[in-house]
Write a protein that holds these residues in place. Structure first.
Motif, mmCIF file in Angstrom:
data_model
loop_
_atom_site.group_PDB
_atom_site.id
_atom_site.type_symbol
_atom_site.label_atom_id
_atom_site.label_comp_id
_atom_site.label_asym_id
_atom_site.label_seq_id
_atom_site.Cartn_x
_atom_site.Cartn_y
_atom_site.Cartn_z
ATOM 1 N N GLY A 1 -0.657 4.760 -15.534
ATOM 2 C CA GLY A 1 -0.500 6.131 -15.059
ATOM 3 C C GLY A 1 0.943 6.600 -15.091
ATOM 4 O O GLY A 1 1.217 7.794 -15.207
ATOM 5 N N GLY A 2 1.871 5.658 -15.007
ATOM 6 C CA GLY A 2 3.295 5.970 -15.124
ATOM 7 C C GLY A 2 3.800 5.842 -16.538
ATOM 8 O O GLY A 2 5.007 5.785 -16.769
ATOM 9 N N LYS A 3 2.874 5.746 -17.496
ATOM 10 C CA LYS A 3 3.190 5.606 -18.927
ATOM 11 C C LYS A 3 3.873 4.285 -19.235
ATOM 12 O O LYS A 3 4.618 4.156 -20.198
ATOM 13 N N GLY A 4 3.584 3.286 -18.401
ATOM 14 C CA GLY A 4 4.172 1.969 -18.589
ATOM 15 C C GLY A 4 3.282 1.058 -19.417
ATOM 16 O O GLY A 4 2.243 1.463 -19.939
ATOM 17 N N PRO A 5 3.682 -0.211 -19.515
ATOM 18 C CA PRO A 5 2.957 -1.178 -20.335
ATOM 19 C C PRO A 5 1.719 -1.709 -19.630
ATOM 20 O O PRO A 5 1.561 -1.579 -18.411
ATOM 21 N N ALA A 6 0.870 -2.352 -20.408
ATOM 22 C CA ALA A 6 -0.215 -3.136 -19.826
ATOM 23 C C ALA A 6 0.430 -4.321 -19.121
ATOM 24 O O ALA A 6 1.480 -4.808 -19.548
ATOM 25 N N VAL A 7 -0.166 -4.757 -18.044
ATOM 26 C CA VAL A 7 0.361 -5.900 -17.299
ATOM 27 C C VAL A 7 -0.669 -7.008 -17.297
ATOM 28 O O VAL A 7 -1.864 -6.759 -17.418
ATOM 29 N N GLU A 8 -0.208 -8.225 -17.182
ATOM 30 C CA GLU A 8 -1.091 -9.388 -17.158
ATOM 31 C C GLU A 8 -1.667 -9.590 -15.761
ATOM 32 O O GLU A 8 -1.017 -9.301 -14.759
ATOM 33 N N ALA B 1 0.272 4.660 -24.687
ATOM 34 C CA ALA B 1 0.752 3.817 -25.781
ATOM 35 C C ALA B 1 0.238 2.393 -25.612
ATOM 36 O O ALA B 1 -0.079 1.715 -26.586
ATOM 37 N N ALA B 2 0.111 1.932 -24.372
ATOM 38 C CA ALA B 2 -0.315 0.560 -24.107
ATOM 39 C C ALA B 2 -1.790 0.327 -24.416
ATOM 40 O O ALA B 2 -2.173 -0.764 -24.833
#
Length: 181
Positions: A56-63, A93-94
């Motif tokens: 939602g913050g346009k960040g990466p996928a996290v594990e 993008a993620a």
């Protein structure tokens, strides 16, 4: 966004209530989500909340990490991020999907995994009818992609006149009549 935030909030709050009701001696119990026991399902919910906060913050996928016991707080942070109009704009993008699709995915995860956890721990669970309507519509459009990505299992036959929530469960691969045996 305006119609989704109340639904996402109610779904996350209901699921957080179920999480709070889980007793530690229930952690090893099976759930309707066959790949998770209760503890692993809560850890998965924690990851879902963290993932969708980042997306939602346009960040990466996290594990996904191990169980930490902070799902309600993580869900609250995810909702805070998604309450901003810019969270709903563009594509991720993620994940390679439009942001509104991700918002709907969060909603479905909250509703279905809340039910999974409630069934596994013998807690009451009644999803919001409006949330179920939106989730049924979304999964009907996205079910094949969900199966391809491993999010949904093979369909479970459910009568056409079954309640909408039972039909939602069936289409994504859950048996509405599941019981721990």
């Amino acid at each position: 966004m305006d119609h989704m935030m109340p639904l996402m909030t109610r779904a996350a709050e209901r699921t957080a209530g179920v999480v709070r009701g889980v007793r530690q001696e229930q952690f090893a119990a099976p759930t309707p989500c066959a790949k998770f026991d209760v503890e692993a399902l809560i850890a998965h919910l924690e990851w879902v909340a963290e993932l969708f906060e980042s997306l939602g913050g346009k960040g990466p996928a996290v594990e996904q990490g191990p169980y930490t016991g902070d799902f309600p707080e993580r869900a609250g942070r995810a909702l805070t991020v998604w309450s901003r109009p810019e969270a709903w704009e563009g594509d991720s993008a993620a994940m390679g999907l439009p942001m509104p699709v991700l918002g709907h995915m969060f909603l479905v995860d909250m509703v279905v995994h809340g039910w999974d956890l409630a069934k596994a721990t013998a807690q009451p669970y009644e999803p919001d009818p409006e949330t179920v309507t939106v989730a049924v519509d979304f999964t009907g459009r996205m079910v094949e992609m969900g199966r391809q990505r491993g999010a949904f299992g093979p369909p479970v036959p459910v009568p056409d006149d079954a309640p909408a929530f039972d039909r939602l469960l069936g289409v994504i691969g859950r048996d509405p009549a599941w019981t721990a045996t």
